[in-house]
Design a protein around this motif. Structure first.
Motif, PDB file in Angstrom:
ATOM      1  N   TYR A  29       0.805  -1.222   0.000  1.00  0.00           N
ATOM      2  CA  TYR A  29       0.000   0.000   0.000  1.00  0.00           C
ATOM      3  C   TYR A  29       0.839   1.274   0.000  1.00  0.00           C
ATOM      4  N   ILE A  61       7.217  -8.744  -1.515  1.00  0.00           N
ATOM      5  CA  ILE A  61       5.886  -8.987  -0.965  1.00  0.00           C
ATOM      6  C   ILE A  61       4.844  -8.305  -1.846  1.00  0.00           C
ATOM      7  N   SER A  64      -2.736  -7.036  -0.486  1.00  0.00           N
ATOM      8  CA  SER A  64      -4.036  -6.837  -1.125  1.00  0.00           C
ATOM      9  C   SER A  64      -4.090  -5.513  -1.887  1.00  0.00           C
ATOM     10  N   MET A  65      -3.359  -4.498  -1.424  1.00  0.00           N
ATOM     11  CA  MET A  65      -3.328  -3.252  -2.181  1.00  0.00           C
ATOM     12  C   MET A  65      -2.573  -3.459  -3.493  1.00  0.00           C
ATOM     13  N   LEU A  67      -2.627  -6.233  -5.215  1.00  0.00           N
ATOM     14  CA  LEU A  67      -3.600  -6.879  -6.109  1.00  0.00           C
ATOM     15  C   LEU A  67      -4.622  -5.852  -6.603  1.00  0.00           C
ATOM     16  N   SER A  68      -5.022  -4.962  -5.714  1.00  0.00           N
ATOM     17  CA  SER A  68      -5.990  -3.933  -6.098  1.00  0.00           C
ATOM     18  C   SER A  68      -5.446  -3.090  -7.250  1.00  0.00           C
ATOM     19  N   ASP A  98      -4.568 -17.029  -7.407  1.00  0.00           N
ATOM     20  CA  ASP A  98      -5.356 -18.256  -7.389  1.00  0.00           C
ATOM     21  C   ASP A  98      -6.463 -18.177  -6.336  1.00  0.00           C
ATOM     22  N   ILE A  99      -6.082 -17.839  -5.118  1.00  0.00           N
ATOM     23  CA  ILE A  99      -7.066 -17.808  -4.025  1.00  0.00           C
ATOM     24  C   ILE A  99      -8.152 -16.779  -4.288  1.00  0.00           C
ATOM     25  N   THR A 100      -7.765 -15.638  -4.816  1.00  0.00           N
ATOM     26  CA  THR A 100      -8.740 -14.572  -5.009  1.00  0.00           C
ATOM     27  C   THR A 100      -9.525 -14.740  -6.301  1.00  0.00           C
TER      28      THR A 100
ATOM     29  N   CYS B 340      -9.658  -4.923   1.353  1.00  0.00           N
ATOM     30  CA  CYS B 340      -8.370  -4.449   0.869  1.00  0.00           C
ATOM     31  C   CYS B 340      -8.147  -3.020   1.318  1.00  0.00           C
ATOM     32  N   THR B 384     -10.556   0.200  -7.284  1.00  0.00           N
ATOM     33  CA  THR B 384     -10.602  -1.257  -7.383  1.00  0.00           C
ATOM     34  C   THR B 384     -10.370  -1.861  -6.009  1.00  0.00           C
ATOM     35  N   PHE B 386     -11.278  -4.090  -3.110  1.00  0.00           N
ATOM     36  CA  PHE B 386     -12.092  -5.298  -3.114  1.00  0.00           C
ATOM     37  C   PHE B 386     -12.174  -5.875  -1.703  1.00  0.00           C
ATOM     38  N   GLY B 409     -12.759 -15.580  -2.845  1.00  0.00           N
ATOM     39  CA  GLY B 409     -11.386 -15.080  -2.941  1.00  0.00           C
ATOM     40  C   GLY B 409     -10.639 -15.055  -1.626  1.00  0.00           C
ATOM     41  N   GLY B 429     -13.796 -19.146  -5.147  1.00  0.00           N
ATOM     42  CA  GLY B 429     -14.643 -18.107  -5.725  1.00  0.00           C
ATOM     43  C   GLY B 429     -13.851 -16.844  -5.975  1.00  0.00           C
TER      44      GLY B 429
END
Lengths: 143, 539
Positions: A29, A61, A64-65, A67-68, A98-100, B340, B384, B386, B409, B429
């Motif tokens: 982030y 690393i 999630s940010m 990935l966003s 994969d997981i998301t 996120c 974006t 999520f 996810g 999912g």
């Protein structure tokens, strides 16, 4: 881990109709804006760009940010008709995608112009009614 | 006076002999001290400080030596003079008198200015070191009372009908009170508290000052001045300075100085107020986000634990809820997720997700549909951001508990079997909030008595620590830990996982960490339904 100080380091290599960005360091982030700015300026500078390769071999690393921001980059490349490639993915990135359930979505071929605009109407402020209408027209299936 | 070389000297010169008699004086000295005629006793005709200075000269002496504590300066005819002796061999002393009244005034002004500058610097450093509004008001009142007046009041703009006031007497401690008064009843106070248009300090007739403005035991008031405390575009409050009857009134210079001080304390108070408001907003949102206390519902045990990040900017990402079935015998819905991003934006999105899921409860039997509707509700072209989450519908069937699990996810739920095996729920999912369309596959799991299903957020598996401080707790380590939890009740599993993760962290920074366990009670269930009380197992 890389020998670089913590943070993100980008190297952009561009050819005729391809841009390749090598990403070194953590994509989190604190650093995501750097990558998004670089991609945005490349897309703005080259209308009609065919392929954008993000090269992840040296990534640290990714959270999630991170990935966003990949999802935002995909949104921009799709709008520009550019195909996004996520190259040399290390196991941690693969696991996250994969997981998301985002791998297929992020690396799919860009929709045509018509499909792009349709995608945007689907994302317009939704109501329960349009949501149900939009769902069966979804282009892919992960099941 | 023939032979007197200094008769025309511009400074008064007075010559006295060792016996203390005036010998000679020049014209200037005659004008200044008309009585000091030659032959007069010095002690009778000059101010005492000069006579003392003369006596203190050690006689005879070739050079002036004197007792050092006798001042060589003092007042003559309301002006200040320095006396410079020159001693002759016969012991007579010629006193040169130099008027340094103006010099003294300038020196005094410089000293005052230095004191004020250092006071302002001190005020700034004390005020800016605190982001607590109450403390800023205390400091303002106290410093003003010590340096500017006999008593001071720091007044903040009214909250509702009450006016927060801090009163401080010189030498006293600040006292906070809430006054139920209308500031507009006091001339100048209402304007000062509104802050716009900017108003100058205002003198108040002490007779018209309301009683609450006069501190207890202050006595008759001599002068009152009300100065606005200017904030960042808004009024931070007002400063009221009071002086006792009989003490000096406020000079214009002092009033200007009071405004300089007011500017500093006003800035500090408004910064503190903004900070307090921001903290309050975050706290209100966070309070809303606090997870519920879980308990047994319809014969299924639920336990949850949420350890928010200690970092303010990292908090707000995780959530969980348990929604009991509307109808007895139907499944209860557990939701656990991770948004996120961190901080206020994440907190807002978390609230939106929890509310949407709550509204979608009637559809809880169709996880795919629920996620699809949630996804559409969250889609926006602006960002974006999520969320990933797990939906779990759990219902008691005989002594077993059936759980339908759907991951959107999210890290996959783990099943702790009675024999210590740890299974991964077979569900997949898409995350929600970004993709135009989401799909998910639901897994159905049956828990025998004593078996549990554990939902968690990546704050647990990504907890960074360990012996070297640089490795993640990881899913494998979590699975091994859970293998040792076979047969434990839900609450014990949740506590155990949080404890292990905390140990792994060893005090390092971490993200939010949430764990929920759903268990099939192992022992006979005493209360038939909805047992909220503790001690619900037989021994």
């Amino acid at each position: 881990m890389t020998t670089l100080p913590p943070g993100l380091h980008l190297v952009t290599i561009d050819t005729q109709d391809t841009v390749r960005i090598e990403i070194t360091g953590d994509l989190d982030y604190q650093t995501v804006d750097l990558l998004l700015d670089e991609v945005t300026s490349q897309l703005d500078a080259r209308p009609g760009l065919k392929d954008l390769h993000l090269h992840f071999a040296e990534i640290g690393i990714i959270d999630s940010m991170g990935l966003s921001v990949l999802l935002m980059i995909h949104r921009r490349t799709a709008a520009a008709g550019t195909r996004l490639h996520l190259d040399d993915r290390p196991p941690n990135l693969n696991r996250l995608l994969d997981i998301t359930g985002t791998l297929e979505y992020l690396t799919a071929a860009p929709p045509t112009g018509a499909a792009t605009s349709q995608q945007h109407t689907e994302q317009a402020p939704p109501t329960a009614g349009t949501a149900q209408a939009a769902r069966p027209t979804g282009p892919d299936s992960t099941t | 006076m023939p032979g007197f070389p200094w008769s025309r000297a511009p400074y008064p010169v007075l010559v006295a002999d060792a016996g203390g008699l005036v010998v000679q004086r020049n014209d200037a000295a005659q004008a200044l001290l008309p009585a000091a005629r030659p032959g007069a006793r010095l002690a009778d005709v000059v101010p005492a400080w000069l006579a003392t200075a003369h006596r203190s000269m050690r006689l005879p002496a070739p050079r002036a030596t004197r007792e050092s504590d006798v001042p060589l300066a003092g007042l003559i005819a309301e002006r200040r003079y320095e006396a410079h002796p020159s001693v002759a061999d016969d012991g007579t002393v010629a006193w040169w008198l130099v008027d340094d009244t103006d010099h003294q005034l300038v020196r005094e002004a410089l000293r005052m200015e230095r004191e004020r500058t250092s006071f302002l610097a001190k005020a700034s450093s004390i005020l800016l070191s605190s982001l607590n509004l109450g403390r800023c008001m205390d400091v303002t009142a106290q410093m003003a009372a010590e340096n500017l007046a006999d008593a001071a009041l720091a007044i903040a703009p009214a909250r509702g009908r009450r006016l927060p006031v801090v009163t401080c007497l010189r030498g006293g401690t600040p006292v906070t009170s809430q006054e139920s008064v209308d500031p507009d009843d006091v001339p100048g106070l209402g304007e000062a508290l509104r802050g716009f248009p900017p108003v100058p300090s205002r003198w108040l007739d002490p007779a018209s000052a309301p009683a609450w403005m006069i501190p207890e035991g202050f006595g008759p008031v001599g002068a009152i001045v009300i100065t606005p405390l200017p904030g960042h575009g808004v009024a931070a409050g007002a400063l009221v300075l009071l002086r006792k009857e009989g003490s000096a009134a406020f000079t214009e210079e002092e009033e200007v100085f009071a405004r300089l001080f007011a500017a500093r304390s006003g800035a500090a108070m408004s910064a503190a107020r903004l900070y307090a408001e921001q903290t309050e907003i975050t706290e209100v949102l966070m309070r809303e986000l606090l997870p519920p206390a879980l308990h047994q519902i319809s014969g299924v045990d639920f336990a949850g634990s949420y350890r928010p990040s200690a970092d303010h900017e990292r908090v707000g990402g995780d959530f969980y809820d348990v929604h009991p079935a509307a109808v007895e015998g139907e499944p209860s819905l557990v939701t656990l997720g991770d948004v996120c991003g961190k901080g206020l934006e994440a907190a807002v999105l978390t609230g939106k997700i929890r509310n949407t899921l709550h509204a979608l409860l009637p559809l809880a039997d169709d996880h795919q549909r629920m996620l699809s509707l949630l996804n559409t509700a969250l889609l926006t072209s602006h960002h974006t951001r999520f969320a990933t989450l797990v939906l779990a519908s759990a219902v008691r069937q005989g002594s077993e508990v059936q759980v339908r699990l759907t991951s959107a996810g999210h890290p996959l739920p783990l099943i702790v079997r009675a024999d210590g095996t740890v299974d991964v729920a077979d569900t997949r999912g898409n995350l929600v909030g970004v993709l135009p369309d989401v799909h998910a596959r639901t897994a159905t799991v049956t828990l025998a008595p004593g078996e549990s299903c554990v939902l968690f957020t990546d704050g647990i598996t990504e907890a960074k620590g360990g012996p070297l401080g640089d490795s993640q707790f990881g899913e494998e380590r979590l699975k091994r830990a859970l293998a040792g939890c076979a047969g434990m009740p839900a609450e014990a599993i949740v506590e155990h996982v949080q404890m292990l993760a905390s140990q792994w962290l060893g005090g390092r920074r971490h993200d939010d960490m949430a764990v929920v366990a759903i268990s099939a009670p192992r022992t006979h269930h005493l209360s038939a339904v909805d047992g909220h009380t503790r001690g619900r197992y037989t021994a």
